[in-house]
Structures are given as C-alpha cells and as structure tokens.
Design a protein around this motif. Structure first.
Motif, PDB file in Angstrom:
ATOM      1  N   GLU A  94      18.392  60.605  -3.362  1.00  0.00           N
ATOM      2  CA  GLU A  94      19.053  59.832  -4.411  1.00  0.00           C
ATOM      3  C   GLU A  94      18.186  58.637  -4.821  1.00  0.00           C
ATOM      4  O   GLU A  94      17.983  58.372  -6.010  1.00  0.00           O
ATOM      5  CB  GLU A  94      20.418  59.346  -3.928  1.00  0.00           C
ATOM      6  CG  GLU A  94      21.198  58.592  -4.984  1.00  0.00           C
ATOM      7  CD  GLU A  94      22.564  58.148  -4.477  1.00  0.00           C
ATOM      8  OE1 GLU A  94      23.020  57.086  -4.933  1.00  0.00           O
ATOM      9  OE2 GLU A  94      23.165  58.850  -3.633  1.00  0.00           O
ATOM     10  N   SER A  95      17.642  57.937  -3.837  1.00  0.00           N
ATOM     11  CA  SER A  95      16.778  56.797  -4.100  1.00  0.00           C
ATOM     12  C   SER A  95      15.509  57.230  -4.838  1.00  0.00           C
ATOM     13  O   SER A  95      15.038  56.549  -5.749  1.00  0.00           O
ATOM     14  CB  SER A  95      16.422  56.114  -2.781  1.00  0.00           C
ATOM     15  OG  SER A  95      15.572  55.033  -2.989  1.00  0.00           O
ATOM     16  N   THR A  96      14.973  58.379  -4.447  1.00  0.00           N
ATOM     17  CA  THR A  96      13.779  58.913  -5.099  1.00  0.00           C
ATOM     18  C   THR A  96      14.027  59.157  -6.581  1.00  0.00           C
ATOM     19  O   THR A  96      13.213  58.774  -7.428  1.00  0.00           O
ATOM     20  CB  THR A  96      13.340  60.235  -4.422  1.00  0.00           C
ATOM     21  OG1 THR A  96      12.999  59.952  -3.069  1.00  0.00           O
ATOM     22  CG2 THR A  96      12.167  60.857  -5.142  1.00  0.00           C
ATOM     23  N   PHE A  97      15.133  59.799  -6.899  1.00  0.00           N
ATOM     24  CA  PHE A  97      15.428  60.092  -8.305  1.00  0.00           C
ATOM     25  C   PHE A  97      15.682  58.820  -9.103  1.00  0.00           C
ATOM     26  O   PHE A  97      15.268  58.715 -10.260  1.00  0.00           O
ATOM     27  CB  PHE A  97      16.583  61.078  -8.427  1.00  0.00           C
ATOM     28  CG  PHE A  97      16.172  62.475  -8.066  1.00  0.00           C
ATOM     29  CD1 PHE A  97      15.219  63.155  -8.806  1.00  0.00           C
ATOM     30  CD2 PHE A  97      16.715  63.103  -6.957  1.00  0.00           C
ATOM     31  CE1 PHE A  97      14.819  64.440  -8.466  1.00  0.00           C
ATOM     32  CE2 PHE A  97      16.326  64.385  -6.606  1.00  0.00           C
ATOM     33  CZ  PHE A  97      15.374  65.057  -7.364  1.00  0.00           C
ATOM     34  N   GLU A  98      16.325  57.827  -8.488  1.00  0.00           N
ATOM     35  CA  GLU A  98      16.526  56.545  -9.175  1.00  0.00           C
ATOM     36  C   GLU A  98      15.181  55.884  -9.491  1.00  0.00           C
ATOM     37  O   GLU A  98      14.965  55.414 -10.608  1.00  0.00           O
ATOM     38  CB  GLU A  98      17.378  55.601  -8.320  1.00  0.00           C
ATOM     39  CG  GLU A  98      18.836  55.962  -8.256  1.00  0.00           C
ATOM     40  CD  GLU A  98      19.615  55.092  -7.267  1.00  0.00           C
ATOM     41  OE1 GLU A  98      19.073  54.047  -6.827  1.00  0.00           O
ATOM     42  OE2 GLU A  98      20.751  55.464  -6.940  1.00  0.00           O
ATOM     43  N   MET A  99      14.281  55.848  -8.504  1.00  0.00           N
ATOM     44  CA  MET A  99      12.965  55.248  -8.722  1.00  0.00           C
ATOM     45  C   MET A  99      12.165  56.032  -9.754  1.00  0.00           C
ATOM     46  O   MET A  99      11.466  55.460 -10.588  1.00  0.00           O
ATOM     47  CB  MET A  99      12.185  55.165  -7.407  1.00  0.00           C
ATOM     48  CG  MET A  99      12.682  54.093  -6.478  1.00  0.00           C
ATOM     49  SD  MET A  99      11.642  53.914  -5.000  1.00  0.00           S
ATOM     50  CE  MET A  99      12.156  55.341  -4.045  1.00  0.00           C
ATOM     51  N   PHE A 100      12.278  57.374  -9.693  1.00  0.00           N
ATOM     52  CA  PHE A 100      11.546  58.223 -10.625  1.00  0.00           C
ATOM     53  C   PHE A 100      11.968  57.930 -12.058  1.00  0.00           C
ATOM     54  O   PHE A 100      11.127  57.723 -12.936  1.00  0.00           O
ATOM     55  CB  PHE A 100      11.776  59.702 -10.290  1.00  0.00           C
ATOM     56  CG  PHE A 100      11.126  60.632 -11.276  1.00  0.00           C
ATOM     57  CD1 PHE A 100       9.771  60.861 -11.225  1.00  0.00           C
ATOM     58  CD2 PHE A 100      11.882  61.263 -12.247  1.00  0.00           C
ATOM     59  CE1 PHE A 100       9.165  61.720 -12.141  1.00  0.00           C
ATOM     60  CE2 PHE A 100      11.291  62.121 -13.157  1.00  0.00           C
ATOM     61  CZ  PHE A 100       9.922  62.349 -13.100  1.00  0.00           C
ATOM     62  N   TRP A 101      13.261  57.882 -12.312  1.00  0.00           N
ATOM     63  CA  TRP A 101      13.744  57.638 -13.678  1.00  0.00           C
ATOM     64  C   TRP A 101      13.427  56.223 -14.134  1.00  0.00           C
ATOM     65  O   TRP A 101      13.201  55.975 -15.323  1.00  0.00           O
ATOM     66  CB  TRP A 101      15.233  57.939 -13.799  1.00  0.00           C
ATOM     67  CG  TRP A 101      15.485  59.410 -13.717  1.00  0.00           C
ATOM     68  CD1 TRP A 101      16.187  60.062 -12.746  1.00  0.00           C
ATOM     69  CD2 TRP A 101      15.001  60.421 -14.607  1.00  0.00           C
ATOM     70  NE1 TRP A 101      16.163  61.414 -12.972  1.00  0.00           N
ATOM     71  CE2 TRP A 101      15.443  61.666 -14.117  1.00  0.00           C
ATOM     72  CE3 TRP A 101      14.228  60.415 -15.761  1.00  0.00           C
ATOM     73  CZ2 TRP A 101      15.150  62.874 -14.735  1.00  0.00           C
ATOM     74  CZ3 TRP A 101      13.940  61.622 -16.382  1.00  0.00           C
ATOM     75  CH2 TRP A 101      14.396  62.827 -15.874  1.00  0.00           C
ATOM     76  N   GLN A 102      13.383  55.291 -13.200  1.00  0.00           N
ATOM     77  CA  GLN A 102      13.022  53.917 -13.544  1.00  0.00           C
ATOM     78  C   GLN A 102      11.532  53.819 -13.878  1.00  0.00           C
ATOM     79  O   GLN A 102      11.146  53.106 -14.796  1.00  0.00           O
ATOM     80  CB  GLN A 102      13.367  52.983 -12.390  1.00  0.00           C
ATOM     81  CG  GLN A 102      13.062  51.532 -12.685  1.00  0.00           C
ATOM     82  CD  GLN A 102      13.399  50.631 -11.500  1.00  0.00           C
ATOM     83  OE1 GLN A 102      13.688  51.093 -10.406  1.00  0.00           O
ATOM     84  NE2 GLN A 102      13.341  49.348 -11.727  1.00  0.00           N
ATOM     85  N   ALA A 103      10.695  54.526 -13.137  1.00  0.00           N
ATOM     86  CA  ALA A 103       9.249  54.429 -13.314  1.00  0.00           C
ATOM     87  C   ALA A 103       8.716  55.335 -14.425  1.00  0.00           C
ATOM     88  O   ALA A 103       7.666  55.045 -15.003  1.00  0.00           O
ATOM     89  CB  ALA A 103       8.544  54.778 -12.004  1.00  0.00           C
ATOM     90  N   LEU A 104       9.412  56.404 -14.747  1.00  0.00           N
ATOM     91  CA  LEU A 104       8.907  57.391 -15.697  1.00  0.00           C
ATOM     92  C   LEU A 104       8.475  56.784 -17.031  1.00  0.00           C
ATOM     93  O   LEU A 104       7.363  57.071 -17.500  1.00  0.00           O
ATOM     94  CB  LEU A 104       9.935  58.519 -15.912  1.00  0.00           C
ATOM     95  CG  LEU A 104       9.465  59.657 -16.808  1.00  0.00           C
ATOM     96  CD1 LEU A 104       8.277  60.371 -16.179  1.00  0.00           C
ATOM     97  CD2 LEU A 104      10.605  60.630 -17.044  1.00  0.00           C
TER      98      LEU A 104
END
Length: 168
Positions: free
Chosen positions: A32-42
């Motif tokens: 869950e944390s990975t996907f949050e960071m991914f969408w924030q960084a994308l």
C-alpha cells in the motif's frame, strides 16, 4: 539490464515473500505504501525525464566541460558546489540533470558537489528553515554545507580516479 537492478528486484521480491509468510499485514502495508509513493512520484519522474531530455539537447557539452571539466580542477568543483544551492525541484529532477552533466564531461567530483549542495542547502528551502532555526544558524549551516559539498567533490574525484574503469 543492469545487474544491480536485477539483484535489488530479487531481494525486494524475496523480502515481500518472507514478510507475506511471516507477517502478512506488514507485506500488505508495504505494498500500500509503495503504491502511494509511486503515484506521488510518477508525475515528478515523467516531468523530470522530459526536462532532462530537453536539457540534454540545450546544454552544450563544451560549455559543461568548460565549467566543470577536468581542466577546471578545484574551481570547477567549487563552482558546482555554489551553483547547486540554486537548484529547485525534487530528487527526480536533479538525478537526470546530474546524469546529463556527467554525459557532457563534467567531472564526477563536480557533479557530486552540485548534487550535495543542492540536497543540503537549496536556496528556495532556506526561508522555511529561518523561522524555526534562526538566521544565524541557517547561514552557518548553509556555509558549512557548501564547504562539505566542495571538499566532498575533491575527495570524490581523488577516489574516482583510483577506481578501475567500468566495463561496458
């Protein structure tokens, strides 16, 4: 593909598998944390790649070599450390820029000094520091950070020159 990314990928997958067996809630929270960071960084990654591509066409290798190349020595590293404080944006912006500087024949030490001073000082972030730590502390910290970036750049070049060349 780079071997390092293969090894890191394998270690990450193994870590998730172990976590899923040992503590499934940790693995789920990690995903869950990975996907949050991914969408924030994308968005930053995409914009930075486009900006780096444009900069790679605008920045002339002769100019970079003139400012930060081997012939500039200590002055090139000092200039890179000072210019780094003017950097803005996220780490997703500075890494492609640094790669472009290296590709344009800047010394590794100059690129190190630029990146380090950008990360430690960055003038656009200083106004946020002053209210909490005071002007005196902020100025002394910034000056020592630029000095650290400069000395680090000198050391980086000395170490880099001692390393064996990289195989393609």
């Amino acid at each position: 593909m780079d071997k390092v990314i293969v090894y890191l990928s394998g270690a990450t997958v193994l870590g998730y598998c172990v976590a899923a067996l040992w503590r499934p809630t940790i693995a789920a929270a990690g995903l869950e944390s990975t996907f949050e960071m991914f969408w924030q960084a994308l968005p930053w990654i995409v914009v930075s790649m486009f900006a780096a591509g444009l900069l790679s066409q605008i920045i002339q290798p002769k100019m970079v070599a003139h400012l930060f190349g081997r012939d500039t020595g200590v002055a090139g590293i000092l200039l890179a450390a000072v210019l780094g404080v003017f950097g803005t944006g996220s780490r997703w912006a500075v890494y492609p820029l640094a790669a472009g500087l290296l590709a344009a024949d800047a010394t590794p030490g100059a690129v190190f000094a630029f990146m380090t001073s950008w990360q430690l000082v960055s003038i656009p972030r200083l106004p946020a520091e002053v209210p909490f730590l005071g002007i005196r502390y902020t100025i002394v910290r910034a000056a020592i950070s630029i000095l650290t970036a400069f000395v680090g750049g000198l050391i980086f070049d000395m170490v880099w020159d001692k390393l064996p060349p990289q195989n393609p």
